[in-house]
Design a protein around this motif. Sequence first.
Motif, PDB file in Angstrom:
ATOM      1  N   LEU A 178       0.810  -1.230   0.000  1.00  0.00           N
ATOM      2  CA  LEU A 178       0.000   0.000   0.000  1.00  0.00           C
ATOM      3  C   LEU A 178       0.840   1.276   0.000  1.00  0.00           C
ATOM      4  N   THR A 179       2.164   1.150   0.112  1.00  0.00           N
ATOM      5  CA  THR A 179       2.989   2.347  -0.075  1.00  0.00           C
ATOM      6  C   THR A 179       2.953   2.761  -1.541  1.00  0.00           C
ATOM      7  N   SER A 180       2.581   1.811  -2.387  1.00  0.00           N
ATOM      8  CA  SER A 180       2.606   2.066  -3.828  1.00  0.00           C
ATOM      9  C   SER A 180       1.220   1.962  -4.460  1.00  0.00           C
ATOM     10  N   ASP A 181       0.456   0.954  -4.075  1.00  0.00           N
ATOM     11  CA  ASP A 181      -0.742   0.630  -4.852  1.00  0.00           C
ATOM     12  C   ASP A 181      -2.066   1.045  -4.218  1.00  0.00           C
ATOM     13  N   GLY A 182      -2.021   1.809  -3.123  1.00  0.00           N
ATOM     14  CA  GLY A 182      -3.284   2.254  -2.523  1.00  0.00           C
ATOM     15  C   GLY A 182      -3.861   3.443  -3.281  1.00  0.00           C
ATOM     16  N   LEU A 183      -5.045   3.863  -2.833  1.00  0.00           N
ATOM     17  CA  LEU A 183      -5.719   5.011  -3.456  1.00  0.00           C
ATOM     18  C   LEU A 183      -5.188   6.317  -2.865  1.00  0.00           C
ATOM     19  N   SER A 184      -4.947   7.306  -3.715  1.00  0.00           N
ATOM     20  CA  SER A 184      -4.539   8.623  -3.204  1.00  0.00           C
ATOM     21  C   SER A 184      -5.659   9.160  -2.322  1.00  0.00           C
ATOM     22  N   ILE A 185      -5.264   9.839  -1.249  1.00  0.00           N
ATOM     23  CA  ILE A 185      -6.268  10.413  -0.328  1.00  0.00           C
ATOM     24  C   ILE A 185      -7.168  11.382  -1.106  1.00  0.00           C
ATOM     25  N   SER A 186      -6.568  12.139  -2.040  1.00  0.00           N
ATOM     26  CA  SER A 186      -7.375  13.117  -2.788  1.00  0.00           C
ATOM     27  C   SER A 186      -8.444  12.412  -3.635  1.00  0.00           C
ATOM     28  N   THR A 187      -8.104  11.226  -4.155  1.00  0.00           N
ATOM     29  CA  THR A 187      -9.087  10.476  -4.963  1.00  0.00           C
ATOM     30  C   THR A 187     -10.203   9.956  -4.053  1.00  0.00           C
ATOM     31  N   ILE A 188      -9.812   9.424  -2.893  1.00  0.00           N
ATOM     32  CA  ILE A 188     -10.818   8.919  -1.952  1.00  0.00           C
ATOM     33  C   ILE A 188     -11.774  10.045  -1.557  1.00  0.00           C
TER      34      ILE A 188
END
Length: 445
Positions: A266-276
């Motif tokens: 998840l350091t790489s493949d999680g959702l950006s906070i701005s997208t969430i």
Amino acid sequence: MVANNDRTSPASEALDLAGIGIGPSNLSLASLLDGVGNVRAHFYESRASFDWHPGMMLPDVELQSSYLKDLVTPVMPTSPWSFISYLVAHKRLYAFLNAHYEAVPRREFAQYLAWVAGQLKNLTFERPVREVTFDKDQFLLRLDSGTVSARNLVLGTGTTPFVPSWATPFLGEKCFHNSQAKHRLPGLKASRIAVIGGGQSGGEVVEALLNSKSTLKELNWFSRRHNFEPINDTAFSNQVFSPEYVYAYLNLNNDQKLEALKASILTSDGLSISTINAIYRRLYSLRYLENRNIEAKLSPNRDVIQVEADKDGYRLIVRNRFDGGVEVAHADAIVLATGYQFRLPDAFAGLQERIQFDRNNRAVLNNDYCLSWSGPKQNRIFAQNAGRHSHGIADSQLSLMAWRSAHIINALLGGDHFDLEPHDSQVNWLSTGHDAMSQSMAVDY
Ligand SMILES: Cc1cc2nc3c(=O)[nH]c(=O)nc-3n(C[C@H](O)[C@H](O)[C@H](O)COP(=O)(O)OP(=O)(O)OC[C@H]3O[C@@H](n4cnc5c(N)ncnc54)[C@H](O)[C@@H]3O)c2cc1C
Ligand SMILES: NC(=O)c1ccc[n+]([C@@H]2O[C@H](COP(=O)([O-])OP(=O)(O)OC[C@H]3O[C@@H](n4cnc5c(N)ncnc54)[C@H](OP(=O)(O)O)[C@@H]3O)[C@@H](O)[C@H]2O)c1
């Protein structure tokens, strides 16, 4: 350096290095080589001009990494090919700073990359590499315009969209990978859409759909992860995007690497906070403020295991990993945001037998980014963005591309052209007394 032509004359002398593909990875290498006088290198790209993931250039998308981790800055801040140089050349450094971007628009970073690609002399576009063979002491690259010979290769062909086998028979206008989203979404006639995959690509597609003025009535978003998980962008977690971490990681055995990779995903493949936040707020607005009738079903823990055609669309069979149930969903269109994978390009078919693969069918990458193959040791096949398992999570990201390019140049020249001595790590990854560097990358020069 090599002149500005595509060097396809059979009489021309073999290059020291031929690059296949010009995405950010090989563009970084080409930019750094621009300051190295004694390497004859040339790079070839299928596309007519530089274009960074054009199918995902959706409105308002942002870079997930710092603009200082550009093509060159981390190893050569004085290079003319930095993001800052681009801003200065376009007379917008002050304006850019005043914009106070928390994350740079991807469009801006793509323009920067294209600006560099437009000026380097060691690149040729519209030259797909059709086939690579090896003869005596050199590689032969077959292009539409002739053949190029080179003593070493560098693969920069990126990753390929991953399409689950159950989706393959349906691929087309109404069932496609997110890599085609920009071109397909505007004309998509569907009132029920399923987006499969809860990574950043899935999030960006969902955000675009919710903001579009389409006839969308029902949106199903499936994530196989426990939830719609955010990217872990905090200080200690981000240490995995450092050379020190790569040096440490290279000391692990295969099983330890797999564990470390899973733990850092998840350091790489999680959702950006701005997208969430954008998706959540859009759903809030649609539901409470605009009274618009879009039924949005957000379903984490869901593994889509089968798709069938039904009379007016698709029937999806979905396993719920949370409670073990099996569900059925219906859609008129499916967007597969199911990820990307590295694989050797088709042009390598003839060399395939000489390349070593591990038990998971991954091409084996040595510590200095060379594929392990049965040819002469002095003829190397470097591979960029191919080492997520062998070199760690950062390998499939932009973060360390300049450092990796510098490492490849050092390996090619057989010396320390770039100073890649690691910094003092703020995190102790290895057991006390273990010298990460001496046992990992330093050995291969
Ligand atoms: C939508 C998206 C956004 C991303 N954003 C970020 C981000 O913000 N930050 C981050 O750190 N990472 C990001 N990544 C991850 C990664 O950094 C990018 O995928 C990056 O583009 C990888 O660069 P590359 O040069 O290795 O591959 P690519 O960008 O895929 O480039 C490969 C190139 O090779 C060419 N090619 C392929 N085969 C041949 C052939 N036979 N002959 C000639 N040319 C060929 C292709 O046309 C292509 O231009 C993103 C990934 C995606 C999918
Ligand atoms: N703006 C940006 O900077 C930007 C934009 C897009 C992408 N990226 C980057 O590019 C990389 C790729 O991102 P991505 O979102 O394309 O891929 P990804 O992160 O690999 O996400 C794909 C997701 O699809 C899921 N999946 C696969 N098959 C499935 C199925 N049958 N049913 C349900 N879910 C399924 C996977 O589940 P599992 O997790 O279980 O495998 C995974 O979570 C990432 O590093 C990302 O950060 C960046």
